[in-house]
Design a protein around this motif. Sequence first.
Motif, mmCIF file in Angstrom:
data_model
loop_
_atom_site.group_PDB
_atom_site.id
_atom_site.type_symbol
_atom_site.label_atom_id
_atom_site.label_comp_id
_atom_site.label_asym_id
_atom_site.label_seq_id
_atom_site.Cartn_x
_atom_site.Cartn_y
_atom_site.Cartn_z
ATOM 1 N N ARG A 126 0.962 -1.205 -0.164
ATOM 2 C CA ARG A 126 -0.208 0.143 -0.010
ATOM 3 C C ARG A 126 0.736 1.229 -0.014
ATOM 4 O O ARG A 126 1.759 1.307 0.941
ATOM 5 C CB ARG A 126 -0.896 0.023 1.223
ATOM 6 N N PHE A 127 0.805 2.163 -1.162
ATOM 7 C CA PHE A 127 1.578 3.372 -1.247
ATOM 8 C C PHE A 127 2.968 2.977 -1.374
ATOM 9 O O PHE A 127 3.625 4.156 -0.874
ATOM 10 C CB PHE A 127 1.200 4.618 -0.123
ATOM 11 N N ALA A 128 3.322 2.115 -1.721
ATOM 12 C CA ALA A 128 4.848 1.676 -1.570
ATOM 13 C C ALA A 128 5.581 2.574 -2.631
ATOM 14 O O ALA A 128 4.714 2.714 -3.959
ATOM 15 C CB ALA A 128 5.112 0.062 -2.051
ATOM 16 N N PRO A 129 6.538 3.223 -2.399
ATOM 17 C CA PRO A 129 7.369 3.932 -3.367
ATOM 18 C C PRO A 129 7.641 3.089 -4.741
ATOM 19 O O PRO A 129 7.654 3.749 -5.749
ATOM 20 C CB PRO A 129 8.639 4.567 -2.670
ATOM 21 N N SER A 130 7.821 1.845 -4.629
ATOM 22 C CA SER A 130 8.176 1.057 -5.777
ATOM 23 C C SER A 130 7.255 1.246 -6.726
ATOM 24 O O SER A 130 7.464 1.312 -8.225
ATOM 25 C CB SER A 130 8.404 -0.152 -5.305
ATOM 26 N N ILE A 131 5.880 1.309 -6.525
ATOM 27 C CA ILE A 131 4.795 1.635 -7.511
ATOM 28 C C ILE A 131 4.993 2.915 -8.483
ATOM 29 O O ILE A 131 4.944 2.692 -9.555
ATOM 30 C CB ILE A 131 3.536 1.431 -7.070
ATOM 31 N N GLU A 132 5.290 3.977 -7.781
ATOM 32 C CA GLU A 132 5.299 5.180 -8.665
ATOM 33 C C GLU A 132 6.764 4.877 -9.226
ATOM 34 O O GLU A 132 6.672 5.483 -10.535
ATOM 35 C CB GLU A 132 5.379 6.520 -7.704
ATOM 36 N N VAL A 133 7.883 4.619 -8.680
ATOM 37 C CA VAL A 133 9.011 4.437 -9.656
ATOM 38 C C VAL A 133 9.030 3.589 -10.720
ATOM 39 O O VAL A 133 9.380 4.119 -12.064
ATOM 40 C CB VAL A 133 10.131 3.807 -8.539
ATOM 41 N N ILE A 134 8.264 2.577 -10.615
ATOM 42 C CA ILE A 134 8.157 1.924 -11.873
ATOM 43 C C ILE A 134 7.164 2.370 -12.877
ATOM 44 O O ILE A 134 7.527 2.438 -14.191
ATOM 45 C CB ILE A 134 7.419 0.199 -11.341
ATOM 46 N N ASN A 135 6.142 3.011 -12.184
ATOM 47 C CA ASN A 135 5.180 3.645 -13.228
ATOM 48 C C ASN A 135 5.906 4.826 -13.989
ATOM 49 O O ASN A 135 5.889 5.054 -15.252
ATOM 50 C CB ASN A 135 4.253 4.388 -12.354
ATOM 51 N N LEU A 136 6.891 5.597 -13.336
ATOM 52 C CA LEU A 136 7.706 6.544 -14.003
ATOM 53 C C LEU A 136 8.837 5.966 -15.111
ATOM 54 O O LEU A 136 8.856 6.546 -16.186
ATOM 55 C CB LEU A 136 8.478 7.352 -12.856
ATOM 56 N N LEU A 137 9.293 4.887 -14.541
ATOM 57 C CA LEU A 137 10.269 4.159 -15.616
ATOM 58 C C LEU A 137 9.445 3.723 -16.843
ATOM 59 O O LEU A 137 10.044 3.897 -17.801
ATOM 60 C CB LEU A 137 10.784 2.946 -14.914
ATOM 61 N N GLN A 138 8.464 3.066 -16.661
ATOM 62 C CA GLN A 138 7.591 2.723 -17.788
ATOM 63 C C GLN A 138 7.161 3.788 -18.594
ATOM 64 O O GLN A 138 6.843 3.560 -19.911
ATOM 65 C CB GLN A 138 6.464 1.781 -17.278
ATOM 66 N N LYS A 139 6.504 5.111 -17.933
ATOM 67 C CA LYS A 139 6.275 6.268 -18.874
ATOM 68 C C LYS A 139 7.632 6.607 -19.821
ATOM 69 O O LYS A 139 7.173 7.206 -20.872
ATOM 70 C CB LYS A 139 5.986 7.318 -17.933
ATOM 71 N N GLU A 140 8.786 6.414 -19.424
ATOM 72 C CA GLU A 140 9.999 6.657 -20.305
ATOM 73 C C GLU A 140 10.496 5.413 -21.334
ATOM 74 O O GLU A 140 11.340 5.663 -21.837
ATOM 75 C CB GLU A 140 11.172 6.874 -19.310
#
Length: 228
Positions: A126-140
């Motif tokens: 829940r609200f793990a920073p890894s989720i947003e890190v991975i999301n940002l990487l995939q956007k790139e």
Amino acid sequence: LIKHASNSFLAAKISFINAVADICERVGADVEKVAQGMGYDPRIVPAFLEAGVGFGGFCFPKDLQAFIQIAGKFNYDFALLKEVEKINKDRPRRLVEKIEEALWVLKDKTIGILGLAFKPDTDDMRFAPSIEVINLLQKEKAKVKVYDPVAMDRAKMILKNVEYGKNPYQVADASNALVIVTEWNEFRDLDLAKIKGLLANPIIVDGRNIFDPVKMKKLGFVYKAMGR
């Protein structure tokens, strides 16, 4: 209010040291040494003075937001806690910036992520920073490989289009960079020489400052940490 105030205060300590980490990078200081010095003061103590990719889980984000909303209902703009929240939400972006600094471009690069749970010794995503890190990487348009000692099953319900490794070495194999997102003790004890041999590029981006920068440089890594 006690629980909201307590968790918001601890969240504020984390965001404070993360802001200090950003200043340390600009002036050439080491946030770990700054935090250590601060922690010697019995009024401050070292707990929650660990710079990194930010806090997650259920309690801190929930209580922080609840306290802000309660204050707002009684016509108090809790600007301090809003800034705590803002700093924390920005930490995954700061980590991804460091990966990009090391690789120049992220498109079509393979990034290995170690740690998915919001903290060690839990499978809580829940609200793990890894989720947003991975999301940002995939956007790139980066390719992402991941491993966590216990949170893999929960991660599979949340993360899409990632490759799951059976261990850290499988994630490191042929990756262009290895990124520490959760500070599991298992990662502190990695065979770094083996990791270096497996990586396509000897790059480690440490979102939890678990390694010694001097040692990593001697081992031949391009090593980027938070506030160091």
